[in-house]
Scaffold this motif. Sequence first.
Motif, mmCIF file in Angstrom:
data_model
loop_
_atom_site.group_PDB
_atom_site.id
_atom_site.type_symbol
_atom_site.label_atom_id
_atom_site.label_comp_id
_atom_site.label_asym_id
_atom_site.label_seq_id
_atom_site.Cartn_x
_atom_site.Cartn_y
_atom_site.Cartn_z
ATOM 1 N N GLY A 583 0.726 -1.146 0.099
ATOM 2 C CA GLY A 583 0.104 -0.111 -0.096
ATOM 3 C C GLY A 583 0.813 1.297 0.071
ATOM 4 N N GLY A 584 0.046 2.382 -0.432
ATOM 5 C CA GLY A 584 0.929 3.778 -0.555
ATOM 6 C C GLY A 584 1.621 4.109 0.893
ATOM 7 N N ALA A 585 0.730 4.170 1.840
ATOM 8 C CA ALA A 585 1.311 4.603 3.303
ATOM 9 C C ALA A 585 2.446 3.597 3.607
ATOM 10 N N ALA A 586 2.256 2.199 3.499
ATOM 11 C CA ALA A 586 3.392 1.169 3.682
ATOM 12 C C ALA A 586 4.624 1.270 2.972
ATOM 13 N N ARG A 587 4.750 1.753 1.793
ATOM 14 C CA ARG A 587 5.548 1.886 0.811
ATOM 15 C C ARG A 587 6.427 2.852 1.121
ATOM 16 N N THR A 588 5.666 4.015 1.836
ATOM 17 C CA THR A 588 6.482 5.363 2.198
ATOM 18 C C THR A 588 7.076 5.039 3.512
ATOM 19 N N LEU A 589 6.582 4.285 4.359
ATOM 20 C CA LEU A 589 7.360 3.761 5.502
ATOM 21 C C LEU A 589 8.345 3.027 5.345
ATOM 22 N N ARG A 590 8.296 1.978 4.150
ATOM 23 C CA ARG A 590 9.360 1.097 4.049
ATOM 24 C C ARG A 590 10.399 1.857 3.273
ATOM 25 N N ARG A 591 10.241 2.693 2.399
ATOM 26 C CA ARG A 591 11.023 3.607 2.064
ATOM 27 C C ARG A 591 12.179 4.348 2.939
ATOM 28 N N GLU A 592 11.384 4.945 3.756
ATOM 29 C CA GLU A 592 12.009 5.679 4.952
ATOM 30 C C GLU A 592 12.860 4.908 5.796
ATOM 31 N N ARG A 593 12.090 3.526 6.224
ATOM 32 C CA ARG A 593 13.028 2.747 6.996
ATOM 33 C C ARG A 593 14.227 2.179 6.235
ATOM 34 N N SER A 594 14.029 1.996 4.916
ATOM 35 C CA SER A 594 15.089 1.500 4.243
ATOM 36 C C SER A 594 16.461 2.643 4.434
ATOM 37 N N TRP A 595 16.094 3.992 3.792
ATOM 38 C CA TRP A 595 17.210 5.023 4.042
ATOM 39 C C TRP A 595 17.748 5.195 5.402
ATOM 40 N N ALA A 596 16.864 4.961 6.430
ATOM 41 C CA ALA A 596 17.492 5.408 7.865
ATOM 42 C C ALA A 596 18.160 4.088 8.385
ATOM 43 N N LEU A 597 17.954 3.014 7.809
ATOM 44 C CA LEU A 597 18.813 2.001 8.550
ATOM 45 C C LEU A 597 19.844 1.383 7.480
ATOM 46 N N LEU A 598 19.538 1.378 6.069
ATOM 47 C CA LEU A 598 20.521 0.823 5.374
ATOM 48 C C LEU A 598 21.645 1.974 4.811
ATOM 49 N N LEU A 599 21.299 3.197 4.543
ATOM 50 C CA LEU A 599 22.226 4.050 4.338
ATOM 51 C C LEU A 599 23.466 4.196 5.305
ATOM 52 N N PRO A 600 23.221 4.114 6.794
ATOM 53 C CA PRO A 600 24.195 4.004 7.681
ATOM 54 C C PRO A 600 25.086 2.808 7.704
ATOM 55 N N LEU A 601 24.522 1.826 7.052
ATOM 56 C CA LEU A 601 25.446 0.547 6.776
ATOM 57 C C LEU A 601 26.316 0.772 5.785
ATOM 58 N N GLY A 602 25.879 1.407 4.558
ATOM 59 C CA GLY A 602 26.718 1.640 3.337
ATOM 60 C C GLY A 602 27.818 2.759 3.939
ATOM 61 N N VAL A 603 27.508 3.694 4.794
ATOM 62 C CA VAL A 603 28.623 4.611 5.484
ATOM 63 C C VAL A 603 29.603 3.569 6.189
ATOM 64 N N SER A 604 28.978 3.053 6.651
ATOM 65 C CA SER A 604 29.776 2.104 7.629
ATOM 66 C C SER A 604 30.861 1.350 7.016
ATOM 67 N N LEU A 605 30.205 0.716 5.797
ATOM 68 C CA LEU A 605 31.320 -0.142 4.925
ATOM 69 C C LEU A 605 32.576 0.593 4.434
ATOM 70 N N MET A 606 32.262 2.125 3.939
ATOM 71 C CA MET A 606 33.265 2.843 3.599
ATOM 72 C C MET A 606 34.297 3.198 4.743
ATOM 73 N N VAL A 607 33.688 3.815 6.039
ATOM 74 C CA VAL A 607 34.419 3.633 7.248
ATOM 75 C C VAL A 607 35.218 2.724 7.578
ATOM 76 N N MET A 608 34.847 1.408 7.243
ATOM 77 C CA MET A 608 35.588 0.124 7.569
ATOM 78 C C MET A 608 36.852 0.210 6.545
ATOM 79 N N VAL A 609 36.996 0.656 5.357
ATOM 80 C CA VAL A 609 37.836 0.496 4.517
ATOM 81 C C VAL A 609 38.844 1.294 4.906
ATOM 82 N N VAL A 610 38.488 2.631 5.311
ATOM 83 C CA VAL A 610 39.483 3.764 5.681
ATOM 84 C C VAL A 610 39.957 3.573 6.924
#
Length: 697
Positions: A583-610
Amino acid sequence: MSLHNRWRAAGLPVRLVLLVALALALTLLGETLLNLRAMSTQGLAPVAVPLAQASVEGEGALQSEEDGLHLTLAAGQTVRLSLGQLNLPAQTAALTLAGQGAVQAAFSLTDQASTLIDYPHYSVPCVAGDAALGTGYAYLRSAGDAGSLYLTLQNLQAEEAQITVTQVTVNAPVPVRYQPLRMALGFAALLMALCALFLRGVQPGSADLRRPAHRLILAVPLAVLIALNTWLMVWIQPQTPLFAGCTLATCTGERKDGYAALFAALCNGRLAHYIDPTAELLALHNPYDVSQRWHFRTPFLHDFALYNGQYYIYFGVAPLVTVYAPFYLLTGMVPTARDATALLAPLAMLLVAWAVVGLQRRYAKDAGIFSLSLTCVAAVFASGVPLLAASADTYYLAVLSMVAFSAGAIATGLQASAASRPWRRRLWYAISGACFALVSMSRVDGLLMLFAVLAPLYVADLQGKRARGWEALAFLAPAVLGIGAQLCYNALRFGSPLDFGAAHQLTVTDVHTQRVSLWDVPQALHAYLLQAPIFTRVFPYITLDKVGTPAAGHFLYTNENMGLLWLPLMWGILLWPLHGLQGGAARTLRRERSWALLLPLGVSLMVMVVSFGMAGVLIRYTADHLLFFALAGACGVLPVMARRDTPERRALAALCTVLCVGSIVMGTLLVFANERNYLMQQAPSVYYGLVRMFFPY
């Protein structure tokens, strides 16, 4: 009425009482089974072995006195004693040690099945002079009459051991011991397993912390965890009273506790350490070159920052603001790193749990209170808080501060978006901003990952009109002021706002020469994510791998580590596609959750390499990333545990429970694996007491 129907008709309190009684009975039965061998020896008649006839085979010095055999063992040295002929059936042996040191005692003998070569039978760690661990018991069971008896002693510590063998007894009855700690842990494990098996049909409803019972279910495990953590810190170092602190004058000459030295300097209006570098150090062509310092045997303060002819402490100042200053104002004493950790660790545990509660309220509203409580405890262990708390030194305190205030920024930010009144929203956003600033004053790499969490959350709040301009200002004001203060502090110390002092460390390599390379990416991600521990048969059952990692073109500081994916809660990230949000509201919530919890993991991987390129890999560096993976994993398991409408969903919910319990177990073992060397040297009675408890001997 059948037993099954009676069970179904019983209420939840009755079921819990019955399961507690069953778990207690099974615990007592298990403890009895562990003591069966000891019970079988109670009728034996002990026979003392004459120590005057003992001789040394191979290297080692032995001095026989009236009180026993005196031995001096260098670090790691092994001595083998021949104790003469027994000429009787041998079922057990007991060794009593006095003096100082910890040794591994191995018993072997010849018998009618092996007349020429002695056959090893049993080994046990002993701590000389300890009332409980100074005596070690071995099960021999000779084939017929035993012949020669041999005793091999190996020094387990990194210092010389002065021990005296006061008594060796054959056929000594082995004491029957019901271990309280082992029984408590076994009872807890059995009760959890029984509840998982027999309370599957109980539907306690979604978590609602407005209900006192739900608050209690959430609070009691956390309170027990905090109490156990404090008790462990006292137990490990009983010779040092907790919260005794030290005087400000004493801290001015501190060479190891960087935070105590920094606090003393700041209290007296200084930015630099009171201790000045030696003229020999300043005269070196490159004082950051470790080979020059070693070659010329130049004295220096290890891991302090050298800049403009003075020593500086480069650790972030957040613990000074939040712990050291209040402690000093209340007591007039400066806390040690152990004291500061004991105060900060409970706060970190509560904030991590609060962050999980906020994420559950936002993304998994149907999760039950039992699932939420279990996930909170699992997230505390998976975020590394018990690991950091047990280590309790300056290095780990900085990471603990980062974890605590990162969790605090996330928890209060989520609380703000759920608040109904504007003044409460602004207050919570202001606290979130203050925590954000404190993270910048702890470890700057944590700030990058925290920003990647908060930015999507707060953008979603603004878009969803859960927050407005005043709320944004309430967050930004303390965040900007705090970060600005940190940048000014950097400029005053090192001449640049962006210089945090890491490049000026006097450590095992010249940081100025370190480089980050794309060639290191596979090794870096393997080390931080997948590096496996070494599994053993003796408590704590895992050992952190110390295998060197090849790296071309630069020095790589590699030490004990375990990849963060060995904490099973992290695997919950893979369960996100199973949540079924539509549904529309659920998709918005899912998008928000993905950005909020997966984006820091991507940043974390870059920090690991550094981090890998600049310093290498170490469990303390891995701990920088644990919180963000743990929160993402928690958001993966909570919605799955909430849906039990089909057999497949119930199986997945059981799998998530296993992931949470596995993280608690691995997190506990990791504490002792990381502190193994320290415990062996500083508190051998604690470490070898645990080894003998859980083998069991």
